[in-house]
Motif scaffolding. Structure first.
Motif, PDB file in Angstrom:
ATOM      1  N   SER A  28     -54.721  -5.266 -23.244  1.00  0.00           N
ATOM      2  CA  SER A  28     -54.621  -4.931 -21.987  1.00  0.00           C
ATOM      3  C   SER A  28     -53.402  -4.219 -21.592  1.00  0.00           C
ATOM      4  N   GLU A  29     -52.362  -4.936 -21.614  1.00  0.00           N
ATOM      5  CA  GLU A  29     -50.973  -4.539 -21.203  1.00  0.00           C
ATOM      6  C   GLU A  29     -50.474  -3.543 -22.010  1.00  0.00           C
ATOM      7  N   ILE A  30     -50.847  -3.343 -23.343  1.00  0.00           N
ATOM      8  CA  ILE A  30     -50.265  -2.553 -24.101  1.00  0.00           C
ATOM      9  C   ILE A  30     -50.867  -1.054 -23.634  1.00  0.00           C
ATOM     10  N   VAL A  31     -52.082  -1.158 -23.439  1.00  0.00           N
ATOM     11  CA  VAL A  31     -53.121   0.279 -23.014  1.00  0.00           C
ATOM     12  C   VAL A  31     -52.311   0.756 -21.777  1.00  0.00           C
ATOM     13  N   ALA A  32     -52.239  -0.421 -20.810  1.00  0.00           N
ATOM     14  CA  ALA A  32     -51.841  -0.177 -19.382  1.00  0.00           C
ATOM     15  C   ALA A  32     -50.590   0.323 -19.412  1.00  0.00           C
ATOM     16  N   ARG A  33     -49.373   0.054 -19.947  1.00  0.00           N
ATOM     17  CA  ARG A  33     -48.219   0.381 -20.117  1.00  0.00           C
ATOM     18  C   ARG A  33     -48.079   1.885 -20.750  1.00  0.00           C
ATOM     19  N   ALA A  34     -48.784   1.930 -21.737  1.00  0.00           N
ATOM     20  CA  ALA A  34     -48.951   3.257 -22.607  1.00  0.00           C
ATOM     21  C   ALA A  34     -49.089   4.531 -21.706  1.00  0.00           C
ATOM     22  N   LEU A  35     -50.364   4.047 -20.814  1.00  0.00           N
ATOM     23  CA  LEU A  35     -50.758   5.250 -20.077  1.00  0.00           C
ATOM     24  C   LEU A  35     -49.874   5.306 -18.753  1.00  0.00           C
ATOM     25  N   ALA A  36     -49.354   4.139 -18.179  1.00  0.00           N
ATOM     26  CA  ALA A  36     -48.514   4.162 -16.938  1.00  0.00           C
ATOM     27  C   ALA A  36     -47.186   4.928 -17.031  1.00  0.00           C
ATOM     28  N   GLY A  37     -46.571   4.782 -18.435  1.00  0.00           N
ATOM     29  CA  GLY A  37     -45.427   5.276 -18.790  1.00  0.00           C
ATOM     30  C   GLY A  37     -45.559   6.926 -18.851  1.00  0.00           C
ATOM     31  N   GLU A  38     -46.819   7.481 -19.303  1.00  0.00           N
ATOM     32  CA  GLU A  38     -46.924   9.097 -19.462  1.00  0.00           C
ATOM     33  C   GLU A  38     -47.394   9.452 -18.121  1.00  0.00           C
ATOM     34  N   MET A  39     -47.987   9.008 -17.166  1.00  0.00           N
ATOM     35  CA  MET A  39     -48.600   9.543 -15.992  1.00  0.00           C
ATOM     36  C   MET A  39     -47.266   9.504 -14.903  1.00  0.00           C
ATOM     37  N   ALA A  40     -46.337   8.697 -15.112  1.00  0.00           N
ATOM     38  CA  ALA A  40     -45.306   8.613 -14.272  1.00  0.00           C
ATOM     39  C   ALA A  40     -44.385   9.727 -14.442  1.00  0.00           C
ATOM     40  N   LYS A  41     -44.428  10.628 -15.537  1.00  0.00           N
ATOM     41  CA  LYS A  41     -43.618  11.656 -16.011  1.00  0.00           C
ATOM     42  C   LYS A  41     -44.147  12.835 -15.086  1.00  0.00           C
ATOM     43  N   SER A  42     -45.622  13.125 -14.876  1.00  0.00           N
ATOM     44  CA  SER A  42     -46.058  14.220 -14.195  1.00  0.00           C
ATOM     45  C   SER A  42     -46.501  13.967 -12.920  1.00  0.00           C
ATOM     46  N   ILE A  43     -46.805  12.587 -12.478  1.00  0.00           N
ATOM     47  CA  ILE A  43     -47.488  12.501 -11.244  1.00  0.00           C
ATOM     48  C   ILE A  43     -46.400  12.620  -9.876  1.00  0.00           C
ATOM     49  N   GLY A  44     -45.108  12.197 -10.305  1.00  0.00           N
ATOM     50  CA  GLY A  44     -44.286  12.390  -9.301  1.00  0.00           C
ATOM     51  C   GLY A  44     -43.769  11.040  -8.687  1.00  0.00           C
ATOM     52  N   HIS A  45     -44.313   9.941  -9.161  1.00  0.00           N
ATOM     53  CA  HIS A  45     -43.746   8.633  -8.856  1.00  0.00           C
ATOM     54  C   HIS A  45     -43.849   7.655  -9.950  1.00  0.00           C
ATOM     55  N   ASN A  46     -43.264   6.775  -9.824  1.00  0.00           N
ATOM     56  CA  ASN A  46     -43.336   5.506 -10.992  1.00  0.00           C
ATOM     57  C   ASN A  46     -44.868   4.943 -10.883  1.00  0.00           C
ATOM     58  N   VAL A  47     -45.247   4.529 -12.008  1.00  0.00           N
ATOM     59  CA  VAL A  47     -46.611   3.769 -12.041  1.00  0.00           C
ATOM     60  C   VAL A  47     -46.127   2.583 -12.839  1.00  0.00           C
ATOM     61  N   PHE A  48     -46.272   1.403 -12.115  1.00  0.00           N
ATOM     62  CA  PHE A  48     -45.745   0.057 -12.523  1.00  0.00           C
ATOM     63  C   PHE A  48     -47.163  -0.731 -12.713  1.00  0.00           C
ATOM     64  N   VAL A  49     -46.912  -1.397 -13.826  1.00  0.00           N
ATOM     65  CA  VAL A  49     -48.039  -2.479 -14.191  1.00  0.00           C
ATOM     66  C   VAL A  49     -47.764  -3.984 -13.552  1.00  0.00           C
ATOM     67  N   ASP A  50     -49.023  -4.542 -13.110  1.00  0.00           N
ATOM     68  CA  ASP A  50     -48.842  -5.771 -12.367  1.00  0.00           C
ATOM     69  C   ASP A  50     -50.084  -6.638 -13.037  1.00  0.00           C
ATOM     70  N   ASN A  51     -49.626  -7.581 -13.934  1.00  0.00           N
ATOM     71  CA  ASN A  51     -50.467  -8.525 -14.290  1.00  0.00           C
ATOM     72  C   ASN A  51     -50.918  -9.426 -13.469  1.00  0.00           C
ATOM     73  N   LYS A  52     -52.347  -9.525 -13.286  1.00  0.00           N
ATOM     74  CA  LYS A  52     -52.832 -10.589 -12.144  1.00  0.00           C
ATOM     75  C   LYS A  52     -54.242 -11.433 -12.944  1.00  0.00           C
ATOM     76  N   PRO A  53     -53.793 -12.183 -13.794  1.00  0.00           N
ATOM     77  CA  PRO A  53     -55.020 -12.613 -14.427  1.00  0.00           C
ATOM     78  C   PRO A  53     -55.970 -13.917 -13.531  1.00  0.00           C
ATOM     79  N   GLY A  54     -56.970 -14.171 -13.990  1.00  0.00           N
ATOM     80  CA  GLY A  54     -57.654 -15.273 -13.357  1.00  0.00           C
ATOM     81  C   GLY A  54     -59.032 -15.097 -13.304  1.00  0.00           C
TER      82      GLY A  54
END
Length: 331
Positions: A50-76
């Motif tokens: 899940s984290e691998i997928v999220a970080r892969a997408l977040a890193g690419e989206m941040a390049k074009s959407i105009g702001h950083n996209v940060f991953v926040d793990n919240k299990p439970g």
């Protein structure tokens, strides 16, 4: 020569001008979303697919959407805590990584959910599918799924399969196979994939279904034998291993999957922008290459396609869960 302007006309002009000034920042604000970094909540612990997928997408989206996209793990609570938080979020900058468990399984396992997977969220795009593999201990005298099913039918209740826990993807995958093949094997739940694989390779279990990234090294080392893949097509990493569907169970597909979701209250223009950026990122070479290294498949479909996919997955898993009487941990 100039015309005279009445007091009413002058006041009207000033009012119109003032209204225009008030409307200008509002229009600018509406057009500049996102106005701060986007938070992508992952409802599981760090370190998994899940984290691998999220970080892969977040890193690419941040390049074009105009702001950083940060991953926040919240299990439970099998993802329920994070799903509830994001469903209730009102900051317009919080998203969540949807998953087969939170969207297609939990609704049929838990008697009452603190969120509605359909009403509380808008699907943005299906990011990735992670193939599930069916493996056995190498000492088991079977080479493929057909032989395994025949072996199990000749020994009802004598074979044990392991999973990472009740309601886990591996539990569902094997119960799905049991349902379509009409076999009876005993389920042994563990607290995580790691200890389950240790027992499987030691011969204390006979079989299991696990996501490909965790299994490939053991298959290649001869410590486990892969008898089938849960994918619709064969995997490039295991070209000689046929799918379950190829081995007599048409339409069978078992993959863990991950998609981008937003709270349903998010404004439509923001949803449209998210879809455009997320689809572009998921279909791009950088994300595809990163996920391929983890034996995951990049998808990147439309919001409407993803919504239909979720409904199809719910229809797939509801009878499996009911037949196996799967309950959450501690229930």
């Amino acid at each position: 020569m100039y015309s005279q302007i009445t007091r009413r006309q002058a006041l009207g002009g000033l009012a119109a001008g003032a209204t225009g000034l008030l409307q200008l920042p509002q229009a600018l604000a509406q057009g500049s979303w996102p106005s701060k970094p986007l938070r992508l909540v992952v409802p599981f612990a760090p370190g998994g697919s899940s984290e691998i997928v999220a970080r892969a997408l977040a890193g690419e989206m941040a390049k074009s959407i105009g702001h950083n996209v940060f991953v926040d793990n919240k299990p439970g609570a099998a993802g329920n805590i994070a799903m509830q938080e994001v469903a209730n979020s009102a900051d317009e900058h919080t998203l969540i990584l949807g998953h087969i468990g939170t969207l297609a399984v939990n609704p049929f396992i838990f008697p009452k959910l603190p969120y509605d997977p359909i009403k509380d969220f808008t699907p943005i795009t299906l990011i990735s599918k992670v193939p599930s593999l069916y493996v056995v201990h190498p000492d088991l005298p079977v080479k493929n799924l057909k032989e395994f099913v025949a072996y199990a039918k000749a020994r009802p209740g004598q074979l044990n399969y392991g999973s990472a826990g009740n309601g886990s993807a591996g539990h569902l995958a094997f119960e799905y196979l049991k349902m379509v093949s009409d076999t009876f094997m005993l389920h042994v739940p563990y607290r995580g994939t790691g200890p389950m694989l240790t027992d499987l390779m030691a011969g204390r279990l006979q079989a299991a279904s696990v996501g490909a990234p965790a299994l490939l090294q053991f298959i290649k080392a001869g410590k486990l034998r892969c008898i089938a893949t849960g994918t619709a097509a064969r995997l490039p990493q295991l070209p000689d291993v046929p799918t379950v569907a190829e081995q007599g169970y048409k339409g069978f597909e078992m993959t863990q999957w991950y998609g981008l979701m937003a709270p349903s209250k998010l404004a439509k223009p923001h949803i449209d922008k998210l879809e455009q950026e997320a689809v572009k990122a998921a279909r791009g070479k950088a994300v595809s290459d990163k996920l391929s290294q983890e034996t995951a498949l990049a998808v990147g479909n439309t919001s409407a396609e993803f919504a239909r996919f979720i409904q199809q997955e719910q229809a797939r898993w509801k009878p499996v869960i009911a037949r196996a009487q799967i309950k959450p941990e501690g229930a």
